[in-house]
Write a protein that holds these residues in place. Structure first.
Motif, PDB file in Angstrom:
ATOM      1  N   ARG A  85       0.813  -1.214   0.000  1.00 30.94           N
ATOM      2  CA  ARG A  85       0.000   0.000   0.000  1.00 30.94           C
ATOM      3  C   ARG A  85       0.850   1.268   0.000  1.00 30.94           C
ATOM      4  N   THR A  86       2.180   1.108  -0.083  1.00 32.37           N
ATOM      5  CA  THR A  86       3.061   2.277  -0.089  1.00 32.37           C
ATOM      6  C   THR A  86       4.093   2.123  -1.210  1.00 32.37           C
ATOM      7  N   ALA A  87       4.796   3.221  -1.483  1.00 31.86           N
ATOM      8  CA  ALA A  87       5.725   3.255  -2.610  1.00 31.86           C
ATOM      9  C   ALA A  87       7.035   2.522  -2.337  1.00 31.86           C
ATOM     10  N   GLU A  88       7.281   2.075  -1.108  1.00 35.47           N
ATOM     11  CA  GLU A  88       8.523   1.356  -0.833  1.00 35.47           C
ATOM     12  C   GLU A  88       8.684   0.147  -1.749  1.00 35.47           C
ATOM     13  N   ILE A  89       7.571  -0.516  -2.078  1.00 37.07           N
ATOM     14  CA  ILE A  89       7.634  -1.697  -2.933  1.00 37.07           C
ATOM     15  C   ILE A  89       8.218  -1.355  -4.294  1.00 37.07           C
ATOM     16  N   VAL A  90       7.949  -0.156  -4.774  1.00 41.74           N
ATOM     17  CA  VAL A  90       8.462   0.260  -6.076  1.00 41.74           C
ATOM     18  C   VAL A  90       9.975   0.447  -6.019  1.00 41.74           C
ATOM     19  N   ARG A  91      10.448   1.062  -4.944  1.00 43.70           N
ATOM     20  CA  ARG A  91      11.893   1.286  -4.817  1.00 43.70           C
ATOM     21  C   ARG A  91      12.631  -0.046  -4.698  1.00 43.70           C
ATOM     22  N   MET A  92      12.041  -0.993  -3.978  1.00 46.00           N
ATOM     23  CA  MET A  92      12.640  -2.323  -3.882  1.00 46.00           C
ATOM     24  C   MET A  92      12.698  -2.983  -5.257  1.00 46.00           C
TER      25      MET A  92
END
Length: 270
Positions: A19-26
């Motif tokens: 639900r947050t953008a951290e997944i995209v950076r990973m």
């Protein structure tokens, strides 16, 4: 999309759980080039989806959304929020494909509503004509062929101006064809190749998803599909990771218990 058109392999990550953008950076760090937020099979809100795809676009990744229905208003809000691609499931006719194009493309090819500022144009103020041109170039339309009816109409669907890619959803297609869990059945493979041929005949990209069988994937690449690899879905990765951690710790605990039992036995034998 240009990289796929040139035949460059791209890894894609489906998002259903985050639900947050951290997944995209990973994903970016891991080497993924595409993220697609799956609103068809999750409870993710439009607001969460926009935060995720906007971050992906900022990092130079393709930022697609699979929509649960062909709703004009929902598609417009996702595009205005920064989506670079709309994936429409179970498209079976050219009329349905045109409905998606109408929601995604600005006039004259579609009916997308005008707006003053867009993230795809870095929020620069410009003429309506220039904004429409930039937004159209930055946006791709993907239609999912997941039924026998869709396969029969693949040529007409591929001919629709404004459609960029035809995707074959092999799991749903195999079920519709009566071959559950048999993705290598001749009917399923033939249907995939028919969609690929239809897409290529109209200068569109052909994508095949659903198979985890590398030889079959290579066979379909050789038939003309582009090398978009559906490498992971976040919920599957999380589930697999938790299972692996539990197994690892279970093994360590068993080793500790065995060592403790041996130690106690040695103590008693003294």
């Amino acid at each position: 999309m240009q990289r796929l058109a040139r035949g460059e392999p791209l890894l894609s990550l489906g998002i259903r759980n985050a639900r947050t953008a951290e997944i995209v950076r990973m994903a970016k760090t891991a080497g993924f080039g595409v993220v697609w937020v799956d609103l068809e099979h999750s409870s993710i809100s439009i607001d969460c989806a926009v935060q995720i795809i906007a971050s992906a676009a900022d990092l130079g990744m393709e930022a697609w959304v699979r929509i649960p229905e062909r709703d004009y208003g929902v598609i417009g809000r996702l595009l205005d929020g920064g989506a670079t691609g709309i994936v429409a499931p179970r498209v079976e006719t050219s009329e349905e494909a045109q409905k998606v194009v109408n929601a995604v493309r600005f006039p004259p090819r579609g009916q997308r509503s005008q707006t003053a500022l867009l993230p795809q144009a870095k929020y620069r103020r410009m003429s309506a004509a220039e904004l429409m041109r930039i937004a159209d170039l930055a946006t791709s339309v993907h239609v999912l062929i997941e039924s026998a009816e869709g396969v029969r109409n693949a040529d007409a669907i591929a001919a629709v101006d404004g459609v960029d890619a035809l995707h074959v959803g092999m799991n749903d297609l195999s079920v519709d064809l009566g071959h559950v869990d048999r993705l290598r059945h001749a009917d399923v493979v033939d249907a995939c190749k028919r969609v690929i041929a239809a897409a290529r005949s109209h200068g569109k990209l052909a994508v095949v998803g659903g198979s985890s069988d590398p030889p079959q994937f290579v066979e379909l690449l050789n038939a003309g599909a582009v090398p978009l690899v559906f490498a992971a879905i976040d919920s599957d990765v999380l589930a697999a990771g938790l299972s692996q951690r539990a197994a690892d710790w279970g093994q360590r605990i068993q080793e500790w218990l065995s060592e403790s039992q041996i130690a106690r036995s040695n103590e008693l034998s003294r």
